[in-house]
Scaffold this motif. Structure first.
Motif, short mmCIF file in Angstrom:
data_model
loop_
_atom_site.label_atom_id
_atom_site.label_comp_id
_atom_site.label_asym_id
_atom_site.label_seq_id
_atom_site.Cartn_x
_atom_site.Cartn_y
_atom_site.Cartn_z
N ASP A 89 -10.40 87.81 39.34
CA ASP A 89 -9.95 89.21 39.26
C ASP A 89 -11.04 90.10 38.68
OD1 ASP A 89 -7.50 88.54 40.32
OD2 ASP A 89 -6.44 88.50 38.39
N ARG A 90 -11.72 89.60 37.63
CA ARG A 90 -12.76 90.42 37.00
C ARG A 90 -13.94 90.64 37.94
NH1 ARG A 90 -13.36 88.31 30.70
NH2 ARG A 90 -11.20 88.70 30.06
N VAL A 91 -14.35 89.59 38.64
CA VAL A 91 -15.47 89.73 39.58
C VAL A 91 -15.09 90.70 40.71
CG1 VAL A 91 -16.86 88.51 41.29
CG2 VAL A 91 -16.50 87.49 39.04
N ALA A 92 -13.87 90.57 41.22
CA ALA A 92 -13.42 91.47 42.29
C ALA A 92 -13.40 92.92 41.81
CB ALA A 92 -12.05 91.04 42.79
N ALA A 93 -12.92 93.14 40.59
CA ALA A 93 -12.85 94.50 40.04
C ALA A 93 -14.24 95.08 39.84
CB ALA A 93 -12.08 94.49 38.72
N ALA A 94 -15.18 94.27 39.33
CA ALA A 94 -16.56 94.75 39.15
C ALA A 94 -17.20 95.08 40.49
CB ALA A 94 -17.37 93.70 38.41
N ALA A 95 -16.96 94.24 41.48
CA ALA A 95 -17.52 94.48 42.81
C ALA A 95 -16.97 95.78 43.41
CB ALA A 95 -17.21 93.30 43.73
N ARG A 96 -15.69 96.00 43.25
CA ARG A 96 -15.07 97.22 43.76
C ARG A 96 -15.64 98.45 43.06
NH1 ARG A 96 -10.39 95.51 43.50
NH2 ARG A 96 -9.86 96.23 41.42
N GLU A 97 -15.82 98.35 41.73
CA GLU A 97 -16.40 99.46 40.96
C GLU A 97 -17.79 99.81 41.47
OE1 GLU A 97 -18.41 99.96 36.56
OE2 GLU A 97 -16.62 98.70 36.72
N LEU A 98 -18.61 98.80 41.72
CA LEU A 98 -19.98 99.04 42.18
C LEU A 98 -20.01 99.59 43.60
CD1 LEU A 98 -21.51 95.79 40.69
CD2 LEU A 98 -22.01 98.12 39.92
N ALA A 99 -19.15 99.06 44.47
CA ALA A 99 -19.08 99.57 45.84
C ALA A 99 -18.61 101.02 45.86
CB ALA A 99 -18.16 98.69 46.68
N ASP A 100 -17.61 101.33 45.06
CA ASP A 100 -17.12 102.70 44.98
C ASP A 100 -18.19 103.65 44.45
OD1 ASP A 100 -14.68 101.86 45.92
OD2 ASP A 100 -13.66 101.91 43.97
N GLY A 101 -19.12 103.11 43.65
CA GLY A 101 -20.21 103.91 43.12
C GLY A 101 -21.39 104.05 44.06
N GLY A 102 -21.29 103.47 45.25
CA GLY A 102 -22.33 103.67 46.26
C GLY A 102 -23.20 102.47 46.57
N ALA A 103 -22.98 101.31 45.94
CA ALA A 103 -23.81 100.13 46.22
C ALA A 103 -23.60 99.66 47.66
CB ALA A 103 -23.50 99.01 45.24
N ALA A 104 -24.69 99.43 48.38
CA ALA A 104 -24.62 98.93 49.75
C ALA A 104 -24.66 97.40 49.78
CB ALA A 104 -25.76 99.51 50.58
N TRP A 105 -25.28 96.80 48.78
CA TRP A 105 -25.33 95.35 48.61
C TRP A 105 -24.86 95.02 47.20
CZ3 TRP A 105 -27.52 91.54 51.97
CH2 TRP A 105 -28.13 92.05 53.12
N LEU A 106 -24.26 93.84 47.05
CA LEU A 106 -23.86 93.36 45.74
C LEU A 106 -24.56 92.03 45.45
CD1 LEU A 106 -20.02 94.06 45.91
CD2 LEU A 106 -21.80 95.52 44.93
N VAL A 107 -24.93 91.82 44.19
CA VAL A 107 -25.55 90.56 43.77
C VAL A 107 -24.76 90.02 42.59
CG1 VAL A 107 -27.64 89.44 42.91
CG2 VAL A 107 -27.83 91.41 44.47
N LEU A 108 -24.27 88.80 42.72
CA LEU A 108 -23.63 88.12 41.58
C LEU A 108 -24.75 87.44 40.79
CD1 LEU A 108 -20.37 86.65 43.18
CD2 LEU A 108 -20.84 88.95 42.31
#
Length: 240
Positions: free
Chosen positions: A181-200
């Protein structure tokens, strides 16, 4: 599978080995190799009467960016770089005694020199340069274990990537459902902020967490452990 006689890759974690959370993701990427696991904290005892004293001895110095790693029992520990270096050197030496042709240091944090007798690969540059080659100038969102690591992590990546960098925290060592849940929430926050790629950006993040992040954010997600392990396999093959 009988691994006797296969070339060996050392996997050295800054926490404790074996990493039962890592093997299921790493082994399919390493056909024809034997894995030799050791941890910087394998000689430390946690959970007993001296638990607090052990953790204090390993903790970051004031103002130092913290590191987080997994213990054998599934818990986690907060670590400083200075306390780890001599322990890492002993773990690398054990891996080499067990036949490792090369050893991968399983941490995306930045370390001073760690002595070794054979090739020693640091996950951070393997991951960072792999990501840089893939993302170009696109904005990148980084998921790191702790909120208080965000500035340090974003700063190190900003020096490498030409595009905008942002970071969010999500503990990979929390209980499974909570971590997802935490990883999904962080990913959504970053995508909503404009990130085109995500890195764990921690070895503790799993393939399952990658799927959770991608499903929520709708962005391509790169996984640090996969990038580092694939590159390390090439080194073993080259020396094989």
């Amino acid at each position: 599978m009988n691994t006797v006689g296969l070339p060996a890759l050392g996997l050295v974690t800054i926490g404790q080995a074996p990493r039962s959370d890592l093997r299921p993701d790493a082994e399919p990427l390493l056909p024809g190799l034997r894995l030799v696991e050791h941890g910087a904290l394998d000689e430390e005892e946690f959970g007993g009467a001296d638990d607090r004293a052990v953790r204090r001895r390993l903790a970051p110095e004031p103002g130092e960016a913290p590191l987080v790693s997994r213990l054998r029992d599934g818990g986690s520990v907060l670590l400083g770089h200075g306390a780890l270096v001599p322990r890492l050197e002993r773990a690398v030496a054990r891996a080499e005694r067990d036949g490792a042709v090369a050893t991968l240091l399983l941490c995306t944090g930045h370390f001073p020199a760690v002595r070794s007798g054979r090739p020693l690969l640091h996950a951070e540059p393997l991951v960072q340069h792999g990501v840089a080659a893939l993302v170009g100038a696109a904005p990148v969102g980084l998921v790191c274990p702790r909120q208080d690591q965000r500035d340090d992590v974003a700063g190190r990546w900003t020096r490498l990537l030409p595009g905008r960098v942002s970071a969010a925290g999500a503990d990979p060592y929390a209980p499974r459902d909570e971590a997802l849940d935490r990883v999904a929430a962080a990913a959504r926050e970053l995508a909503d902020g404009g990130a085109a790629w995500l890195v764990l950006d921690c070895i503790g993040y799993t393939e399952e967490m990658r799927r959770a992040a991608a499903g929520t954010a709708g962005r391509p997600v790169l996984l640090a452990r996969s990038l580092a392990v694939r590159a390390a396999a090439e080194t073993v093959a080259a020396h094989g």
